[in-house]
Motif scaffolding. Structure first.
Motif, PDB file in Angstrom:
ATOM      1  N   ARG A  55       0.821  -1.208   0.000  1.00  0.00           N
ATOM      2  CA  ARG A  55       0.000   0.000   0.000  1.00  0.00           C
ATOM      3  C   ARG A  55       0.859   1.265   0.000  1.00  0.00           C
ATOM      4  O   ARG A  55       0.533   2.246  -0.676  1.00  0.00           O
ATOM      5  N   GLU A  56       1.955   1.246   0.760  1.00  0.00           N
ATOM      6  CA  GLU A  56       2.824   2.414   0.791  1.00  0.00           C
ATOM      7  C   GLU A  56       3.460   2.673  -0.568  1.00  0.00           C
ATOM      8  O   GLU A  56       3.520   3.808  -1.044  1.00  0.00           O
ATOM      9  N   ARG A  57       3.937   1.603  -1.218  1.00  0.00           N
ATOM     10  CA  ARG A  57       4.597   1.775  -2.519  1.00  0.00           C
ATOM     11  C   ARG A  57       3.572   2.120  -3.608  1.00  0.00           C
ATOM     12  O   ARG A  57       3.856   2.939  -4.485  1.00  0.00           O
ATOM     13  N   ILE A  58       2.417   1.477  -3.571  1.00  0.00           N
ATOM     14  CA  ILE A  58       1.374   1.814  -4.545  1.00  0.00           C
ATOM     15  C   ILE A  58       0.903   3.239  -4.315  1.00  0.00           C
ATOM     16  O   ILE A  58       0.659   3.998  -5.265  1.00  0.00           O
ATOM     17  N   ARG A  59       0.754   3.607  -3.064  1.00  0.00           N
ATOM     18  CA  ARG A  59       0.333   4.966  -2.715  1.00  0.00           C
ATOM     19  C   ARG A  59       1.303   5.998  -3.284  1.00  0.00           C
ATOM     20  O   ARG A  59       0.893   7.012  -3.864  1.00  0.00           O
ATOM     21  N   THR A  60       2.601   5.737  -3.129  1.00  0.00           N
ATOM     22  CA  THR A  60       3.599   6.661  -3.670  1.00  0.00           C
ATOM     23  C   THR A  60       3.521   6.715  -5.187  1.00  0.00           C
ATOM     24  O   THR A  60       3.586   7.796  -5.788  1.00  0.00           O
ATOM     25  N   GLY A  61       3.377   5.542  -5.819  1.00  0.00           N
ATOM     26  CA  GLY A  61       3.273   5.505  -7.272  1.00  0.00           C
ATOM     27  C   GLY A  61       2.036   6.212  -7.784  1.00  0.00           C
ATOM     28  O   GLY A  61       2.079   6.925  -8.799  1.00  0.00           O
ATOM     29  N   VAL A  62       0.909   6.036  -7.077  1.00  0.00           N
ATOM     30  CA  VAL A  62      -0.331   6.703  -7.488  1.00  0.00           C
ATOM     31  C   VAL A  62      -0.193   8.216  -7.340  1.00  0.00           C
ATOM     32  O   VAL A  62      -0.649   8.986  -8.201  1.00  0.00           O
ATOM     33  N   ALA A  63       0.433   8.654  -6.240  1.00  0.00           N
ATOM     34  CA  ALA A  63       0.632  10.096  -6.043  1.00  0.00           C
ATOM     35  C   ALA A  63       1.470  10.690  -7.167  1.00  0.00           C
ATOM     36  O   ALA A  63       1.164  11.774  -7.690  1.00  0.00           O
TER      37      ALA A  63
END
Length: 482
Positions: A55-63
């Motif tokens: 979730r943290e890595r996907i969150r960063t990628g989505v941002a």
């Protein structure tokens, strides 16, 4: 009569492993229950770690993806938006991506270190200002003082941070920034405000020059001006902005042109679909209850049955509009899902994760200890026989703990795959193929080792009490129970 006492032969590690393995196989059903409990415990530990990592890595990628997708729209808005108040311009600075922040920083004459602090403060001011506007006036006055207004940032310097935190707790209000961020904002806001007002005035001058260069009477006509530019006129406009001190990156400029082109196609298509005769035709083709909203219509415009509803758009423009609309809706969904408007995962969320892991660990210790006590009850006769054959208390203790360790290893390996699969499956359903961009074998290996170590420790801790109880048992007492 002479009694000869010989030294006991010690079992080799390989013999000990074979002996414990055969003991586990002999009580397969009971061992399977213990193994399942440990596998589920390790799977839970692995799931929490992997889910947080994904979730943290996907969150960063989505941002980052959102920043890229909206970069062109923001540049067009910055150039031709009518900023009637400094607060409107402040909100636009708060969402600037690194490339835009660099352009603004150079234009405002802000150096590298000061630039990051300037834009960080802009974001903090916007967050705190929104927080103050969301609080009832009575509570806000009690928080800052009886004369407090809605703009609480102006009054931060008048209340010590510790006192502000104490008042917020007594009022049941959760402050939007951490203590260090509040202290930094309170101390740095006066200097930031002076610099920001100068930047706002200078940006207004640039917009006036750009308006004269474009030959438009109002800023809202700027987008049409950009769309109508020929390559030569575009180069002249870029050179004009550079002469005034504002030099956006070529990539960002191209993103702005692409955004304006697709947005223009969307507006033309939306106007065409809003016509009464077209709406009537749409209902006759798709039915009265399907694809009612405009976004739903735009999402399916790349279908063949929608070719007759494209108006003056070409097939390529029709497909681009559908693709752009789907991407925008997906990014908006992910933005809401990951709460990208907030500053990361809060401390309370991390505390909750640790609490769940500790609670799961304690529950599993109790469950495995109970299963092993039941297993030892069934082995009274075996333990008594081993003691009659010369097995020491230490041997019985080591045997049971070693068996538990083997089960911990097996359950840990199984739990790692179960937890990883559950975390990956959940995030795949939630975020799609962005999961594979967040895959990090190094971090996952570390999480696997941690989960495996927790499983082995869990098994050995759970086996200590049953092992001690079995080791202290007298042979005749065990025979009587059997």
């Amino acid at each position: 009569m002479k009694i000869e006492i010989r030294k006991q032969r010690q079992m080799t590690p390989l013999e000990t492993l074979e002996f414990c393995s055969s003991s586990i196989r002999h009580r397969f059903s009971r061992s399977l229950l213990t193994l399942a409990v440990m596998a589920l415990a390790v799977a839970f530990f692995m799931y929490l770690q992997c889910d947080h990592l994904f979730r943290e890595r996907i969150r960063t990628g989505v941002a980052e993806e959102i920043q890229r997708s909206r970069g062109g729209a923001r540049l067009a808005s910055w150039l031709f938006a009518s900023y009637n108040t400094p607060q409107e311009f402040l909100r636009s600075l708060a969402v600037a991506d690194p490339s835009a922040a660099k352009c603004f920083g150079e234009f405002f004459g802000i150096q590298n270190e000061e630039r990051s602090r300037f834009f960080q403060t802009a974001g903090d001011v916007v967050v705190f200002d929104a927080f103050c506007h969301g609080i009832p006036t009575g509570k806000l006055q009690r928080l800052f003082g009886k004369d407090a207004g809605k703009n609480g940032v102006e009054q931060l310097s008048g209340v010590p941070v510790d006192e502000l935190i104490r008042r917020s707790r007594s009022l049941g209000i959760r402050l939007p920034l951490a203590k260090e961020e509040l202290a930094r904002l309170a101390s740095g806001y006066p200097a930031f405000r002076n610099r920001f007002l100068k930047a706002y005035a200078r940006w207004g001058v640039l917009q006036k020059h750009l308006q004269n260069h474009a030959g438009i009477s109002e800023m809202s006509a700027g987008r049409k001006f950009l769309l109508a530019l020929t390559p030569e006129e575009e180069e002249k406009t870029i050179a004009f902005l550079a002469e005034k001190g504002f030099s956006p990156e070529k990539k960002q400029w191209l993103q702005m042109k692409e955004y304006l082109r697709i947005q223009n196609a969307k507006e033309r298509l939306s106007a065409y679909l809003a016509q009464p005769e077209v709406r009537k035709k749409w209902r006759s083709v798709f039915g009265a209850g399907r694809y009612i909203k405009l976004d739903e219509k735009l999402c399916i415009m790349d279908r063949e049955e929608c070719a007759s509803f494209a108006g003056d758009l070409s097939d390529a423009e029709r497909r681009e509009v559908a693709k752009s609309t789907r991407q925008t809706l997906e990014l908006n969904r992910l933005e809401d899902s990951f709460s990208l408007g907030n500053a990361g995962i809060s401390v309370s969320d991390r505390s909750r994760q640790v609490y769940l892991m500790v609670l799961a660990f304690l529950v599993c210790v109790i469950g495995i200890t109970n299963a092993m006590l039941m297993s030892i009850t069934e082995r009274f006769s075996e333990i008594a026989t081993l003691k009659c054959l010369g097995a020491t208390d230490l041997f019985i203790l080591v045997q049971i703990v070693f068996e538990a360790m083997l089960q911990g290893v097996a359950g840990g390996v199984l739990g790692i795959f179960l937890g990883l699969g559950a975390a990956a499956g959940g995030n795949l359903l939630h975020s799609g193929f962005r999961l594979f961009g967040a895959w990090d074998w190094g971090a996952l290996s570390g999480a696997s080792l941690y989960a495996l170590g927790a499983g082995i420790l869990l098994a050995m801790l759970s086996a200590i009490y049953p092992a001690i109880k079995a080791a202290r048992m007298a042979p005749m007492e065990a025979m009587r129970v059997q």
